[in-house]
Design an enzyme around this catalytic site. Structure first.
Site, PDB file in Angstrom:
ATOM      1  N   ALA A  15       0.677  -1.681  -0.293  1.00 14.88           N
ATOM      2  CA  ALA A  15      -0.282   0.274  -0.427  1.00 14.88           C
ATOM      3  C   ALA A  15       0.974   0.978   0.048  1.00 14.88           C
ATOM      4  O   ALA A  15       0.527   2.094   0.231  1.00 14.88           O
ATOM      5  CB  ALA A  15      -0.679   0.063   1.637  1.00 14.88           C
ATOM      6  N   SER A  16       2.123   1.114   0.287  1.00 13.38           N
ATOM      7  CA  SER A  16       2.995   2.206  -0.370  1.00 13.38           C
ATOM      8  C   SER A  16       2.619   3.193  -1.473  1.00 13.38           C
ATOM      9  O   SER A  16       3.239   4.940  -1.622  1.00 13.38           O
ATOM     10  CB  SER A  16       4.573   2.093   0.453  1.00 13.38           C
ATOM     11  OG  SER A  16       5.374   1.698  -1.059  1.00 13.38           O
ATOM     12  N   ARG A  17       2.719   2.523  -2.399  1.00 13.19           N
ATOM     13  CA  ARG A  17       2.053   3.387  -3.924  1.00 13.19           C
ATOM     14  C   ARG A  17       1.424   3.287  -4.392  1.00 13.19           C
ATOM     15  O   ARG A  17       0.314   1.739  -4.476  1.00 13.19           O
ATOM     16  CB  ARG A  17       3.356   3.262  -4.396  1.00 13.19           C
ATOM     17  CG  ARG A  17       4.147   2.057  -5.052  1.00 13.19           C
ATOM     18  CD  ARG A  17       5.729   2.033  -5.154  1.00 13.19           C
ATOM     19  NE  ARG A  17       6.279   0.822  -6.120  1.00 13.19           N
ATOM     20  CZ  ARG A  17       7.591   0.401  -6.701  1.00 13.19           C
ATOM     21  NH1 ARG A  17       7.877   1.492  -6.031  1.00 13.19           N
ATOM     22  NH2 ARG A  17       7.409  -0.401  -7.490  1.00 13.19           N
ATOM     23  N   VAL A  67       5.027 -10.287   2.298  1.00 15.64           N
ATOM     24  CA  VAL A  67       3.744 -11.624   2.014  1.00 15.64           C
ATOM     25  C   VAL A  67       4.268 -12.625   1.697  1.00 15.64           C
ATOM     26  O   VAL A  67       3.236 -13.550   2.139  1.00 15.64           O
ATOM     27  CB  VAL A  67       2.497 -11.047   1.208  1.00 15.64           C
ATOM     28  CG1 VAL A  67       1.787  -9.028   1.685  1.00 15.64           C
ATOM     29  CG2 VAL A  67       3.026 -10.345  -0.550  1.00 15.64           C
ATOM     30  N   SER A 145      -5.631  -9.592 -12.325  1.00 17.54           N
ATOM     31  CA  SER A 145      -4.995  -8.838 -13.825  1.00 17.54           C
ATOM     32  C   SER A 145      -5.679  -9.024 -14.842  1.00 17.54           C
ATOM     33  O   SER A 145      -5.704 -10.569 -15.543  1.00 17.54           O
ATOM     34  CB  SER A 145      -3.694  -8.307 -13.927  1.00 17.54           C
ATOM     35  OG  SER A 145      -3.056  -8.044 -15.087  1.00 17.54           O
ATOM     36  N   TYR A 158       3.536 -13.881 -14.773  1.00 15.93           N
ATOM     37  CA  TYR A 158       2.907 -12.815 -14.357  1.00 15.93           C
ATOM     38  C   TYR A 158       1.892 -13.291 -14.387  1.00 15.93           C
ATOM     39  O   TYR A 158       0.726 -13.497 -13.747  1.00 15.93           O
ATOM     40  CB  TYR A 158       3.308 -11.689 -15.031  1.00 15.93           C
ATOM     41  CG  TYR A 158       2.259 -10.351 -14.489  1.00 15.93           C
ATOM     42  CD1 TYR A 158       2.573 -10.174 -12.817  1.00 15.93           C
ATOM     43  CD2 TYR A 158       1.037  -9.922 -15.170  1.00 15.93           C
ATOM     44  CE1 TYR A 158       2.221  -8.911 -12.537  1.00 15.93           C
ATOM     45  CE2 TYR A 158       0.090  -8.796 -14.444  1.00 15.93           C
ATOM     46  CZ  TYR A 158       1.112  -8.368 -13.401  1.00 15.93           C
ATOM     47  OH  TYR A 158       0.070  -7.595 -13.081  1.00 15.93           O
ATOM     48  N   LYS A 162      -1.352 -14.660 -11.896  1.00 17.49           N
ATOM     49  CA  LYS A 162      -2.607 -13.583 -11.588  1.00 17.49           C
ATOM     50  C   LYS A 162      -3.836 -14.560 -12.048  1.00 17.49           C
ATOM     51  O   LYS A 162      -4.724 -14.612 -10.996  1.00 17.49           O
ATOM     52  CB  LYS A 162      -2.752 -12.590 -12.811  1.00 17.49           C
ATOM     53  CG  LYS A 162      -2.141 -11.617 -12.581  1.00 17.49           C
ATOM     54  CD  LYS A 162      -2.320 -10.789 -10.390  1.00 17.49           C
ATOM     55  CE  LYS A 162      -1.044  -9.506 -10.231  1.00 17.49           C
ATOM     56  NZ  LYS A 162      -1.762  -9.111  -9.429  1.00 17.49           N
TER      57      LYS A 162
HETATM   58  N1  LIG Z   1      -0.689  -1.156 -13.380  1.00 21.98           N
HETATM   59  C1  LIG Z   1      -0.686  -1.615 -13.215  1.00 21.98           C
HETATM   60  O1  LIG Z   1      -0.693  -1.555 -14.949  1.00 21.98           O
HETATM   61  C2  LIG Z   1      -1.058  -3.229 -12.649  1.00 21.98           C
HETATM   62  C3  LIG Z   1      -2.092  -4.017 -14.211  1.00 21.98           C
HETATM   63  C4  LIG Z   1      -3.333  -4.966 -13.486  1.00 21.98           C
HETATM   64  C5  LIG Z   1      -2.763  -5.617 -12.165  1.00 21.98           C
HETATM   65  N2  LIG Z   1      -1.849  -4.676 -11.415  1.00 21.98           N
HETATM   66  C6  LIG Z   1      -2.031  -4.778 -10.013  1.00 21.98           C
HETATM   67  O2  LIG Z   1      -1.887  -4.189  -9.110  1.00 21.98           O
HETATM   68  C7  LIG Z   1      -1.608  -4.624  -7.976  1.00 21.98           C
HETATM   69  C8  LIG Z   1      -0.511  -3.356  -7.583  1.00 21.98           C
HETATM   70  O3  LIG Z   1       0.386  -2.258  -8.684  1.00 21.98           O
HETATM   71  P1  LIG Z   1       1.191  -1.658  -9.141  1.00 21.98           P
HETATM   72  O4  LIG Z   1       0.641  -1.034 -10.292  1.00 21.98           O
HETATM   73  O5  LIG Z   1       0.889  -0.050  -7.699  1.00 21.98           O
HETATM   74  O6  LIG Z   1       2.659  -1.351  -8.461  1.00 21.98           O
HETATM   75  P2  LIG Z   1       3.417  -0.509  -7.998  1.00 21.98           P
HETATM   76  O7  LIG Z   1       5.008  -1.608  -8.187  1.00 21.98           O
HETATM   77  O8  LIG Z   1       3.165   0.479  -7.713  1.00 21.98           O
HETATM   78  O9  LIG Z   1       3.311  -1.152  -6.389  1.00 21.98           O
HETATM   79  C9  LIG Z   1       3.497  -2.914  -6.092  1.00 21.98           C
HETATM   80  C10 LIG Z   1       3.191  -2.266  -3.987  1.00 21.98           C
HETATM   81  O10 LIG Z   1       3.504  -3.587  -3.560  1.00 21.98           O
HETATM   82  C11 LIG Z   1       4.049  -3.704  -2.875  1.00 21.98           C
HETATM   83  N3  LIG Z   1       5.575  -5.086  -2.745  1.00 21.98           N
HETATM   84  C12 LIG Z   1       6.011  -5.651  -3.603  1.00 21.98           C
HETATM   85  N4  LIG Z   1       6.419  -6.813  -3.224  1.00 21.98           N
HETATM   86  C13 LIG Z   1       6.098  -7.126  -1.682  1.00 21.98           C
HETATM   87  C14 LIG Z   1       6.631  -8.375  -0.919  1.00 21.98           C
HETATM   88  N5  LIG Z   1       6.755  -9.649  -1.140  1.00 21.98           N
HETATM   89  N6  LIG Z   1       5.042  -7.566   0.256  1.00 21.98           N
HETATM   90  C15 LIG Z   1       4.264  -6.704   0.673  1.00 21.98           C
HETATM   91  N7  LIG Z   1       4.396  -5.567  -0.361  1.00 21.98           N
HETATM   92  C16 LIG Z   1       5.053  -6.300  -1.621  1.00 21.98           C
HETATM   93  C17 LIG Z   1       5.715  -2.763  -3.458  1.00 21.98           C
HETATM   94  O11 LIG Z   1       6.518  -2.337  -2.541  1.00 21.98           O
HETATM   95  C18 LIG Z   1       4.733  -1.894  -3.863  1.00 21.98           C
HETATM   96  O12 LIG Z   1       4.408  -1.081  -2.991  1.00 21.98           O
HETATM   97  C19 LIG Z   1      -0.228  -5.560  -8.067  1.00 21.98           C
HETATM   98  O13 LIG Z   1      -0.719  -7.063  -8.027  1.00 21.98           O
HETATM   99  C20 LIG Z   1      -0.128  -5.663  -9.753  1.00 21.98           C
HETATM  100  O14 LIG Z   1       0.144  -7.459  -9.621  1.00 21.98           O
HETATM  101  C21 LIG Z   1      -1.430  -3.752 -11.956  1.00 21.98           C
END
Ligand SMILES: NC(=O)c1ccc[n+]([C@@H]2O[C@H](COP(=O)([O-])OP(=O)(O)OC[C@H]3O[C@@H](n4cnc5c(N)ncnc54)[C@H](O)[C@@H]3O)[C@@H](O)[C@H]2O)c1
Length: 253
Positions: A15-17, A67, A145, A158, A162
């Site tokens: 949840a940090s970003r 996690v 996803s 990936y 998913k």
């Molecule tokens: N951005 C996209 O286009 C997109 C599309 C489909 C699905 N998603 C999914 O959405 C979710 C969030 O992605 P996002 O785009 O915000 O990416 P992001 O990389 O900005 O954020 C992912 C977050 O997960 C944290 N993280 C990574 N490994 C971790 C661990 N082992 N334990 C705890 N936290 C961990 C990271 O530090 C980061 O804060 C992911 O599951 C991603 O697969 C993203």
């Protein structure tokens, strides 16, 4: 089964970003205290999100854990329950994407993606289930996803992770429905975040994704908030085992 009336609490991983941060703030806006999780490397960013949750008059509690590590997950869940008393909602959002072709993919890359995305979701859910069962209430929202339904080159691992989350969620829903717990997936499309930029390396990639999106634009983290908050709420009380595309119309089903 409707939400117990004492203060509502959600746990959001990663949840940090990006999407996780947006969902955590959205839940705070909806009246939840939010336990926000991320890895140690994201310490400052996660603490800032917890502080921002405070601006909605809700409590933000940052807890650091990987996690994919069973021991850390249990320490996190125990600390969350000790400090927040209960958890109504979990959003399993933590995830990584490492781009590589199947031919070149290293075993360690496959393992890392499966461990964080798929096993991480399982570990957090398993750690929380006894608590949710005891309370007879829970909303589990897993961030999958559209990549798990369709996918793109260099993302086979990936996509597999998913698809695993979606299969896991369909069976989970059947197991826990009798205890007042729902389990659903949100399937984002191309969302502009640190991870999303992997798909947007140059203007031709941006143009390509916009062209195949019915709404003719890229997604922003805030686009995922409404659907996630819906699945976290009692408005979705009769929705379980579903995977909701939030992609502006790339995948139509
Ligand atoms: N951005 C996209 O286009 C997109 C599309 C489909 C699905 N998603 C999914 O959405 C979710 C969030 O992605 P996002 O785009 O915000 O990416 P992001 O990389 O900005 O954020 C992912 C977050 O997960 C944290 N993280 C990574 N490994 C971790 C661990 N082992 N334990 C705890 N936290 C961990 C990271 O530090 C980061 O804060 C992911 O599951 C991603 O697969 C993203």
């Amino acid at each position: 089964m409707t939400q117990p009336s004492n203060g509502r609490v959600a746990l959001v991983t990663g949840a940090s970003r990006g999407i996780g941060r947006a969902i955590a703030l959205g839940l705070a806006r909806d009246g939840f205290d939010v336990v926000v999780n991320d890895i140690e490397r994201q310490r400052e960013e996660l603490k800032a999100v917890a502080t921002e949750i405070g601006t909605f008059g809700r409590r933000g509690l940052p807890l650091f854990a990987d996690v994919s590590d069973r021991g850390s997950v249990h320490v996190m869940v125990d600390a969350a329950l000790a400090q927040a008393d209960h958890i109504d909602v979990v959003v399993n959002n933590a995830g990584i994407l490492i781009a590589n072709t199947v031919e070149n993919l290293q075993e360690a890359q496959w393992d890392a993606v499966m461990d964080i995305n798929a096993k991480g979701t399982f570990l957090v859910v398993q750690a929380l289930l006894p608590h949710m069962r005891r309370r007879g209430y829970g909303r589990i929202v897993n961030i999958a996803s559209i990549g798990g339904k369709h996918g793109a080159p260099e993302q086979a691992h990936y996509s597999a992770s998913k698809a695993a989350i979606m299969g896991f969620t369909r069976v989970l829903a059947q197991e826990v429905g009798q205890f007042g717990i729902t389990a659903n997936c949100v399937c984002p499309g191309i969302i502009v975040t640190d991870m999303g930029r992997t798909n947007l390396s140059d203007q031709s990639n941006v143009d390509k994704w916009v062209a195949v999106t019915a709404l003719r634009r890229l997604g922003q983290p805030e686009d995922v908030v409404g659907p996630a908050c819906f699945l976290a709420s009692d408005a979705s009380a009769f929705v379980t085992g579903q995977s909701l595309n939030v992609c502006g119309g790339i995948v139509l089903s």
